[in-house]
Motif scaffolding. Structure first.
Motif, PDB file in Angstrom:
ATOM      1  N   GLU A 142       0.799  -1.240   0.000  1.00 38.84           N
ATOM      2  CA  GLU A 142       0.000   0.000   0.000  1.00 38.84           C
ATOM      3  C   GLU A 142       0.827   1.283   0.000  1.00 38.84           C
ATOM      4  OE1 GLU A 142      -2.116  -3.314   1.939  1.00 38.84           O
ATOM      5  OE2 GLU A 142      -0.688  -2.010   2.953  1.00 38.84           O
ATOM      6  N   THR A 143       2.012   1.268   0.588  1.00 37.58           N
ATOM      7  CA  THR A 143       2.859   2.469   0.631  1.00 37.58           C
ATOM      8  C   THR A 143       3.111   2.945  -0.801  1.00 37.58           C
ATOM      9  OG1 THR A 143       3.862   1.852   2.724  1.00 37.58           O
ATOM     10  CG2 THR A 143       5.125   3.344   1.316  1.00 37.58           C
ATOM     11  N   THR A 144       2.918   4.237  -1.016  1.00 38.13           N
ATOM     12  CA  THR A 144       2.759   4.795  -2.365  1.00 38.13           C
ATOM     13  C   THR A 144       3.916   5.703  -2.760  1.00 38.13           C
ATOM     14  OG1 THR A 144       0.355   4.645  -2.197  1.00 38.13           O
ATOM     15  CG2 THR A 144       1.233   6.292  -3.732  1.00 38.13           C
ATOM     16  N   VAL A 145       4.470   5.453  -3.956  1.00 35.87           N
ATOM     17  CA  VAL A 145       5.555   6.274  -4.498  1.00 35.87           C
ATOM     18  C   VAL A 145       5.157   6.744  -5.893  1.00 35.87           C
ATOM     19  CG1 VAL A 145       8.028   6.406  -5.012  1.00 35.87           C
ATOM     20  CG2 VAL A 145       7.221   4.790  -3.282  1.00 35.87           C
ATOM     21  N   VAL A 146       5.393   8.023  -6.172  1.00 43.92           N
ATOM     22  CA  VAL A 146       5.266   8.547  -7.533  1.00 43.92           C
ATOM     23  C   VAL A 146       6.605   9.171  -7.889  1.00 43.92           C
ATOM     24  CG1 VAL A 146       4.051  10.124  -9.084  1.00 43.92           C
ATOM     25  CG2 VAL A 146       2.783   8.973  -7.265  1.00 43.92           C
ATOM     26  N   TRP A 147       7.153   8.772  -9.053  1.00 42.25           N
ATOM     27  CA  TRP A 147       8.482   9.259  -9.424  1.00 42.25           C
ATOM     28  C   TRP A 147       8.518   9.681 -10.889  1.00 42.25           C
ATOM     29  CZ3 TRP A 147       7.284   4.137  -8.699  1.00 42.25           C
ATOM     30  CH2 TRP A 147       7.618   3.222  -9.711  1.00 42.25           C
ATOM     31  N   ASP A 148       9.611  10.378 -11.246  1.00 39.06           N
ATOM     32  CA  ASP A 148       9.813  10.916 -12.588  1.00 39.06           C
ATOM     33  C   ASP A 148      10.600   9.899 -13.401  1.00 39.06           C
ATOM     34  OD1 ASP A 148      10.877  12.321 -14.852  1.00 39.06           O
ATOM     35  OD2 ASP A 148      10.517  14.224 -13.812  1.00 39.06           O
ATOM     36  N   LYS A 149      10.013   9.390 -14.488  1.00 37.96           N
ATOM     37  CA  LYS A 149      10.685   8.344 -15.267  1.00 37.96           C
ATOM     38  C   LYS A 149      11.843   8.894 -16.110  1.00 37.96           C
ATOM     39  CE  LYS A 149       7.325   8.490 -19.104  1.00 37.96           C
ATOM     40  NZ  LYS A 149       6.251   7.728 -19.770  1.00 37.96           N
ATOM     41  N   ILE A 150      11.913  10.218 -16.258  1.00 37.24           N
ATOM     42  CA  ILE A 150      13.013  10.820 -17.020  1.00 37.24           C
ATOM     43  C   ILE A 150      14.243  11.012 -16.136  1.00 37.24           C
ATOM     44  CG2 ILE A 150      13.723  12.754 -18.476  1.00 37.24           C
ATOM     45  CD1 ILE A 150      11.397  11.063 -19.605  1.00 37.24           C
ATOM     46  N   THR A 151      14.030  11.543 -14.936  1.00 44.02           N
ATOM     47  CA  THR A 151      15.159  11.814 -14.026  1.00 44.02           C
ATOM     48  C   THR A 151      15.418  10.671 -13.038  1.00 44.02           C
ATOM     49  OG1 THR A 151      13.782  12.867 -12.331  1.00 44.02           O
ATOM     50  CG2 THR A 151      14.597  14.274 -14.125  1.00 44.02           C
ATOM     51  N   GLY A 152      14.383   9.840 -12.808  1.00 46.17           N
ATOM     52  CA  GLY A 152      14.501   8.768 -11.815  1.00 46.17           C
ATOM     53  C   GLY A 152      14.287   9.238 -10.394  1.00 46.17           C
TER      54      GLY A 152
ATOM     55  N   VAL B 242       2.483  14.357 -14.260  1.00 44.78           N
ATOM     56  CA  VAL B 242       1.401  13.580 -14.888  1.00 44.78           C
ATOM     57  C   VAL B 242       0.982  14.254 -16.193  1.00 44.78           C
ATOM     58  CG1 VAL B 242      -1.013  12.858 -14.672  1.00 44.78           C
ATOM     59  CG2 VAL B 242       0.569  12.520 -12.756  1.00 44.78           C
ATOM     60  N   GLU B 243       0.821  15.577 -16.158  1.00 47.75           N
ATOM     61  CA  GLU B 243       0.427  16.324 -17.361  1.00 47.75           C
ATOM     62  C   GLU B 243       1.456  16.167 -18.478  1.00 47.75           C
ATOM     63  OE1 GLU B 243       0.065  20.289 -15.885  1.00 47.75           O
ATOM     64  OE2 GLU B 243      -1.767  19.864 -14.729  1.00 47.75           O
ATOM     65  N   GLU B 244       2.744  16.096 -18.099  1.00 45.19           N
ATOM     66  CA  GLU B 244       3.823  16.005 -19.093  1.00 45.19           C
ATOM     67  C   GLU B 244       4.225  14.563 -19.387  1.00 45.19           C
ATOM     68  OE1 GLU B 244       6.905  18.459 -17.444  1.00 45.19           O
ATOM     69  OE2 GLU B 244       5.694  20.292 -17.582  1.00 45.19           O
ATOM     70  N   ASP B 245       3.426  13.610 -18.896  1.00 43.80           N
ATOM     71  CA  ASP B 245       3.643  12.185 -19.160  1.00 43.80           C
ATOM     72  C   ASP B 245       5.022  11.715 -18.662  1.00 43.80           C
ATOM     73  OD1 ASP B 245       2.774   9.719 -19.987  1.00 43.80           O
ATOM     74  OD2 ASP B 245       3.528   9.944 -22.039  1.00 43.80           O
ATOM     75  N   ARG B 246       5.421  12.237 -17.505  1.00 37.75           N
ATOM     76  CA  ARG B 246       6.703  11.828 -16.908  1.00 37.75           C
ATOM     77  C   ARG B 246       6.528  10.999 -15.644  1.00 37.75           C
ATOM     78  NH1 ARG B 246       8.944  15.682 -14.531  1.00 37.75           N
ATOM     79  NH2 ARG B 246       7.485  17.401 -14.899  1.00 37.75           N
ATOM     80  N   ALA B 247       5.296  10.898 -15.136  1.00 38.40           N
ATOM     81  CA  ALA B 247       5.069  10.289 -13.818  1.00 38.40           C
ATOM     82  C   ALA B 247       4.834   8.784 -13.916  1.00 38.40           C
ATOM     83  CB  ALA B 247       3.868  10.949 -13.143  1.00 38.40           C
ATOM     84  N   LEU B 248       5.398   8.060 -12.958  1.00 38.65           N
ATOM     85  CA  LEU B 248       5.099   6.647 -12.761  1.00 38.65           C
ATOM     86  C   LEU B 248       4.669   6.451 -11.315  1.00 38.65           C
ATOM     87  CD1 LEU B 248       8.121   4.882 -14.536  1.00 38.65           C
ATOM     88  CD2 LEU B 248       5.827   5.283 -15.467  1.00 38.65           C
ATOM     89  N   PHE B 249       3.650   5.609 -11.119  1.00 35.03           N
ATOM     90  CA  PHE B 249       3.200   5.256  -9.768  1.00 35.03           C
ATOM     91  C   PHE B 249       3.553   3.809  -9.490  1.00 35.03           C
ATOM     92  CE2 PHE B 249      -0.222   2.521  -8.095  1.00 35.03           C
ATOM     93  CZ  PHE B 249      -0.057   2.762  -6.736  1.00 35.03           C
ATOM     94  N   GLY B 250       3.828   3.544  -8.220  1.00 41.24           N
ATOM     95  CA  GLY B 250       3.995   2.152  -7.813  1.00 41.24           C
ATOM     96  C   GLY B 250       4.010   2.020  -6.310  1.00 41.24           C
ATOM     97  N   THR B 251       3.736   0.813  -5.846  1.00 41.01           N
ATOM     98  CA  THR B 251       4.015   0.491  -4.453  1.00 41.01           C
ATOM     99  C   THR B 251       5.519   0.201  -4.363  1.00 41.01           C
ATOM    100  OG1 THR B 251       3.099  -1.687  -5.031  1.00 41.01           O
ATOM    101  CG2 THR B 251       1.728  -0.245  -3.699  1.00 41.01           C
TER     102      THR B 251
ATOM    103  N   ILE C 122      -0.116   5.878 -15.660  1.00 42.73           N
ATOM    104  CA  ILE C 122       0.942   5.916 -14.647  1.00 42.73           C
ATOM    105  C   ILE C 122       1.068   4.592 -13.889  1.00 42.73           C
ATOM    106  CG2 ILE C 122       0.594   8.403 -14.364  1.00 42.73           C
ATOM    107  CD1 ILE C 122      -0.562   7.838 -11.561  1.00 42.73           C
ATOM    108  N   LEU C 123       0.155   3.645 -14.158  1.00 39.02           N
ATOM    109  CA  LEU C 123       0.123   2.390 -13.395  1.00 39.02           C
ATOM    110  C   LEU C 123       1.129   1.378 -13.941  1.00 39.02           C
ATOM    111  CD1 LEU C 123      -3.755   1.898 -13.107  1.00 39.02           C
ATOM    112  CD2 LEU C 123      -2.238   3.113 -11.537  1.00 39.02           C
ATOM    113  N   PRO C 124       1.692   0.535 -13.071  1.00 36.39           N
ATOM    114  CA  PRO C 124       2.645  -0.492 -13.532  1.00 36.39           C
ATOM    115  C   PRO C 124       1.935  -1.653 -14.222  1.00 36.39           C
ATOM    116  CG  PRO C 124       2.301  -0.682 -11.161  1.00 36.39           C
ATOM    117  CD  PRO C 124       1.548   0.543 -11.600  1.00 36.39           C
ATOM    118  N   ASN C 125       2.678  -2.411 -15.030  1.00 33.58           N
ATOM    119  CA  ASN C 125       2.148  -3.637 -15.617  1.00 33.58           C
ATOM    120  C   ASN C 125       2.002  -4.678 -14.519  1.00 33.58           C
ATOM    121  OD1 ASN C 125       2.116  -2.725 -18.333  1.00 33.58           O
ATOM    122  ND2 ASN C 125       4.337  -3.035 -18.439  1.00 33.58           N
ATOM    123  N   VAL C 126       0.892  -5.421 -14.536  1.00 33.90           N
ATOM    124  CA  VAL C 126       0.635  -6.420 -13.502  1.00 33.90           C
ATOM    125  C   VAL C 126       1.102  -7.783 -13.992  1.00 33.90           C
ATOM    126  CG1 VAL C 126      -1.080  -7.489 -12.011  1.00 33.90           C
ATOM    127  CG2 VAL C 126      -1.357  -5.103 -12.686  1.00 33.90           C
ATOM    128  N   ARG C 127       1.951  -8.422 -13.194  1.00 34.18           N
ATOM    129  CA  ARG C 127       2.521  -9.732 -13.538  1.00 34.18           C
ATOM    130  C   ARG C 127       2.164 -10.744 -12.445  1.00 34.18           C
ATOM    131  NH1 ARG C 127       7.190  -7.785 -16.609  1.00 34.18           N
ATOM    132  NH2 ARG C 127       7.927  -9.917 -16.915  1.00 34.18           N
TER     133      ARG C 127
END
Length: 552
Positions: free
Chosen positions: A95-105, A167-176, A228-233
């Motif tokens: 549940e702990t939530t992280v949002v990060w920039d996929k360009i800068t990391g 999110v607006e600039e399509d740089r955001a990724l979300f994940g636990t 922004i959601l991860p692929n589910v495996r």
């Protein structure tokens, strides 16, 4: 002098166990399930405002790298060849939530921890516009609560400009936490794999546990963009390879939320088998097989595991307690009545009773079976005779009483009472706690001699993955586990009296806060009404005195 020959132990599997309080890396022999070496680093928790709980995602990542390097050094000292590590599994706080920039990391905000309460007003606003009472629960198995990731993401989108812009600039990724770690460990900005597994996805409140996909209607309800959601495996397949460090090139091939990992590590593969893990919180899971069982007594329906892309999904009923080991850390860090967590057992042993003192550690409200966010922690039944030893004993009892509440709910939902309780987690080394648990449940408590079942479960999933194949999950191949057994030592009547008094204390803990006070968290001095009046009246008196004395 010739170098000593390195020990040959057969294939080894590593496991990252990233919890709320600490990060660990452990290495197991895949043929015997023997723990060979490990390293642990404590993780800092930040409390910027009342009810807020955050962690630094980069500190978490660095702690993983440190634990891997230190464990590998220890293995080398034991003359064990680290090239024999064939796979790595990941287990994580859910549940702990992280949002990060996929360009800068770079993380765009601190990780918002599962215990965090800032979203209570968000929850209340969403409740008002929810299309039907069972809209969320029927799809996810979860109640609408501050506990789960969707409302944390919603808060970040509403309140953090860096997140909104990304999110607006399509740089955001979300994940636990699992997604953040796997993305970073497999390359990050240089091709990192953005994925999660079904067990972690099922804790976001955005995942349909029937179709095993992100749910478009839920994403629209929470107004969270699906991009922004991860692929589910599945929980057991090769996601990618380690791109740095001592284990560069080793596949990451197992991923399970910590409580699912413990269920696998306890080998609860049959319908009706259950385990209780004592960590920062306390989590009782019962395998319900390949069918979703919906609780009528405040429990959650969740994905237990899916051990391979083509393997079936298994479900579980879960009772979640927010504060277990965290209450010991609070006694250490906030009250200072112990210097280390181990001292709690010594203090409790000195008195052997709480002497009528009851502790309800509802620091983050009450989770199962109440789901009452307005509750707060209380200590009651105090007398002049009460001392820190009684409070220590009451804290241990509180963990056991909370477990009794969720076990009772599970027995009512399942219809067949558990005949014993399998336990694991760091707190199980406390023998007084384990005996108290047996007394309060009035059934035997069974503890494996190797308590690291969460990490073991992640290692099993990683070693069993297609393309790795060094760990067999066939029942005949699973190693027998030696256990320690705690039998009830009090009579049933005394157990019931203590439990009923605890329930009275729980009722008194409810209704302490409103949503506004838990979310706004305004640090201004004027949010304290008495202090505000004091300062305002002081200013008026000061101005009046200057006027009367004629000072310009």
């Amino acid at each position: 002098m010739a170098a000593a020959k390195k020990a040959v132990l057969g294939p080894l599997v590593g496991a990252v166990d990233q919890g709320t309080s600490s990060t660990r890396f452990l290495v197991f022999n895949s043929k015997t399930a023997e723990l060979l070496s490990h390293h642990q680093v404590e993780i800092k928790q930040e409390f910027p405002r009342e009810g807020w709980v955050e962690q630094d995602p980069k500190e978490i990542l660095m702690s993983v790298y440190e634990c891997i390097e230190k464990t590998c050094e220890k293995l080398e000292q034991l003359n064990i060849d680290i090239s024999n590590i064939k796979a790595i599994g990941v287990s994580n706080q859910r549940e702990t939530t992280v949002v990060w920039d996929k360009i800068t990391g770079e993380p765009l905000y601190n990780a918002v921890v599962w215990l965090d309460l800032r979203t209570q007003t968000t929850v209340e606003n969403l409740t008002k516009r929810m299309p039907g009472n069972n809209f969320i629960k029927s799809k996810t198995g979860l109640p609408l609560s501050t506990y789960f990731s969707a409302v944390k993401v919603r808060w970040l989108l509403d309140n953090v400009k860096k997140v909104q812009r990304a999110v607006e600039e399509d740089r955001a990724l979300f994940g636990t936490i699992d997604s953040w770690l796997i993305w970073c460990l497999t390359g990050g900005i240089n091709g990192g794999v953005h994925c999660t597994d079904v067990t972690n996805a099922s804790r976001t409140m955005l995942f349909n546990i029937h179709s095993l996909e992100w749910d478009k209607e839920l994403c629209e309800f929470f107004e969270i963009p699906m991009k922004i959601l991860p692929n589910v495996r599945s929980s057991s397949e090769i996601y990618g390879l380690m791109k740095a460090g001592a284990l560069e090139g080793v596949p990451i091939s197992g991923c399970l939320g910590d409580q699912s990992a413990a269920l696998v590590g306890q080998m609860c593969f049959r319908d009706g088998q259950a385990k209780n893990t004592y960590g920062t919180g306390c989590f009782l899971l019962c395998n319900t097989g390949r069918k979703c069982v919906f609780s009528e007594h405040g429990l959650l329906t969740t994905v237990a595991y899916k051990l391979g892309r083509d393997k079936p999904v298994y479900y579980a009923l879960e009772g979640s307690v927010a504060i277990a080991g965290a209450v010991i850390r609070w006694l250490r860090d906030n009250l200072g009545i112990i210097n280390s967590s181990d001292e709690i057992e010594k203090l409790a042993k000195e008195v052997g009773t709480s002497y009528g003192c009851y502790f309800v550690p509802a620091f983050s409200g009450l989770y199962a079976p109440y789901w009452e966010p307005s509750a707060r922690g209380i200590i009651c039944g105090l007398t002049q005779f009460t001392n820190k030893c009684h409070i220590a004993f009451a804290a241990l009892e509180a963990v056991c009483f909370q477990t009794r509440e969720i076990l009772d709910a599970m027995n009512r939902d399942c219809g067949i009472p558990l005949s014993h309780l399998q336990v694991d987690g760091g707190m199980t080394s406390n023998k007084i706690l384990m005996q108290l648990q047996a007394d309060i449940l009035y059934i035997p408590v069974v503890k494996p001699s190797m308590p690291e079942t969460t990490a073991l479960g992640a290692a099993m999933a990683a070693g069993a993955a297609e393309g790795v194949g060094v760990w067999s999950l066939e029942p005949d191949d699973l190693s027998a586990v030696t256990v320690e057994r705690f039998e009830p030592q009090i009579n049933a009547e005394e157990s019931e009296i203590r439990f009923s008094t605890w329930k009275k204390a729980v009722m008194k803990s409810m209704g302490w806060v409103t949503a506004e006070s838990s979310e706004s968290g305004d640090p201004s001095i004027f949010c304290s009404l008495p202090l505000g009046f004091f300062i305002m009246s002081s200013m008026i008196m000061f101005i009046g005195a200057r006027y009367i004395s004629g000072i310009p």
